[in-house]
Design a protein around this motif. Sequence first.
Motif, short mmCIF file in Angstrom:
data_model
loop_
_atom_site.label_atom_id
_atom_site.label_comp_id
_atom_site.label_asym_id
_atom_site.label_seq_id
_atom_site.Cartn_x
_atom_site.Cartn_y
_atom_site.Cartn_z
N GLN A 126 0.83 -1.20 0.00
CA GLN A 126 0.00 0.00 0.00
C GLN A 126 0.87 1.26 0.00
N MET A 127 1.95 1.24 0.75
CA MET A 127 2.85 2.40 0.78
C MET A 127 3.52 2.60 -0.57
N ALA A 128 3.93 1.50 -1.22
CA ALA A 128 4.55 1.62 -2.54
C ALA A 128 3.55 2.17 -3.55
N THR A 129 2.31 1.66 -3.50
CA THR A 129 1.28 2.14 -4.43
C THR A 129 0.96 3.61 -4.17
N GLN A 130 1.01 4.02 -2.90
CA GLN A 130 0.76 5.42 -2.57
C GLN A 130 1.82 6.32 -3.19
N LEU A 131 3.07 5.81 -3.21
CA LEU A 131 4.13 6.59 -3.83
C LEU A 131 3.99 6.64 -5.35
N TYR A 182 1.07 5.84 -7.26
CA TYR A 182 -0.22 6.34 -7.74
C TYR A 182 -0.99 6.98 -6.58
N PRO A 183 -0.57 8.14 -6.14
CA PRO A 183 -1.19 8.75 -4.95
C PRO A 183 -2.67 9.05 -5.13
N SER A 184 -3.08 9.48 -6.33
CA SER A 184 -4.49 9.83 -6.53
C SER A 184 -5.38 8.59 -6.45
N VAL A 185 -4.89 7.47 -7.00
CA VAL A 185 -5.67 6.23 -6.94
C VAL A 185 -5.85 5.78 -5.49
N MET A 186 -4.78 5.81 -4.72
CA MET A 186 -4.86 5.39 -3.33
C MET A 186 -5.73 6.32 -2.51
N ASP A 203 -9.01 5.13 -0.56
CA ASP A 203 -9.11 5.40 0.87
C ASP A 203 -10.43 6.10 1.19
N VAL A 204 -10.88 6.93 0.26
CA VAL A 204 -12.15 7.64 0.46
C VAL A 204 -13.32 6.68 0.41
N VAL A 205 -13.36 5.79 -0.60
CA VAL A 205 -14.53 4.93 -0.79
C VAL A 205 -14.54 3.73 0.14
N ILE A 206 -13.37 3.35 0.67
CA ILE A 206 -13.34 2.22 1.59
C ILE A 206 -13.64 2.68 3.01
N ARG A 207 -13.11 3.84 3.38
CA ARG A 207 -13.35 4.36 4.72
C ARG A 207 -14.60 5.24 4.71
N ARG A 208 -15.24 5.33 5.87
CA ARG A 208 -16.48 6.10 5.96
C ARG A 208 -16.17 7.60 5.93
N ASP A 209 -15.36 8.06 6.88
CA ASP A 209 -15.05 9.48 7.02
C ASP A 209 -16.33 10.30 6.93
N ASP A 210 -16.27 11.46 6.27
CA ASP A 210 -17.46 12.31 6.14
C ASP A 210 -17.88 12.44 4.68
N LEU A 211 -17.36 11.60 3.80
CA LEU A 211 -17.65 11.71 2.39
C LEU A 211 -18.75 10.74 1.99
#
Length: 333
Positions: free
Chosen positions: A224-229, A231-235, A239-247
């Motif tokens: 996940q850390m390598a992918t973040q480096l 393809y940051p926008s994809v990760m 992260d937005v659609v998997i986690r609830r957060d406020d979105l």
Amino acid sequence: MVLILLAILIAFGTGGYMTLEQWSVHDALYMTVITLSTVGYGEVRPLTQAGELFTMLMIFGGVGVLAYSFSTVTDYIVAGELQGYLRRRRTERKIAHMQEHTIICGYGRVGRQVVEELHANEVRLVVIDVDLALAAELEPMGILFVAGDASDDHVLESAGLSRAAGLCSCLPNDATNVFVVLSARQKRPDVFILSRCNQPENQDKLRIAGADKVINPYVTTGRQMATQLLYPSVMDFLDVVIRRDDLELRLQEIIVGESSSLVHNTLGDAHVRSQTGVNVLAVRRDKRTFDTNPGGDFVVEAGDALVCLGTPEQLNVMAEFAADGRRRLQVAS
């Protein structure tokens, strides 16, 4: 322990009076009880000198037992053992009425994150851990807790394994995870089992033991850390659609039920997008076939797992449309 000690003392006293004074069982028992209780009643019959000495011995014994009983009961209440017992009884009654819940074995660093994510998604949970103090932390969150060794069949059954939808073993020791998976698979051949694995060479052992999915948190985190480096926008999007957060957007798996109108129909003919508003990103069938780009001509079958993207409201509509009873149960919890 107190009751056993009292019973022994009563039997000893009754036998002593019968032997020394040649009394009947009734008289000897009565004399023993009034002596131990120190109520101050008179003797049943005149006592011999040996009987008087024996009575003094019984009085000392009665006072000692009463003092010990009082201290034991006081300690039982003050130390919170009674409260703990009542809490366990309440938990047992609640678990007995649970259906399609998820059992989390181990509430360490990994297990805590799993519990937080599932609890945020309104999944009904039962946590198993050896640390008794965790009950005070989990109870205010509405999460049921069972204290004990998760590899013990009785502990798993007390967590409602026979009615659970899934089990996740998050223990830090691979060997313990193997025992948990073996025990759970033996009891429930059909339950979904996810297990943590710390050493890559142990992944095959866990699969042989019965785990449906094995995850190495260190390997997963590194990827996940390598992918973040890379393809940051994809990760960030994932992260937005998997986690609830406020979105608003969520990524959810929805199982197609046999009673759904989707069965034997194509995604295009069923008008999934216009009827529910969700996007079907992928479809998994029989845990083997994974179609990552299903078009409008994809024919849906009962049991298909649809990976859907949409708002919580749209996903709920899709769950109804797909007749996903499992998801409706989770939403209603």
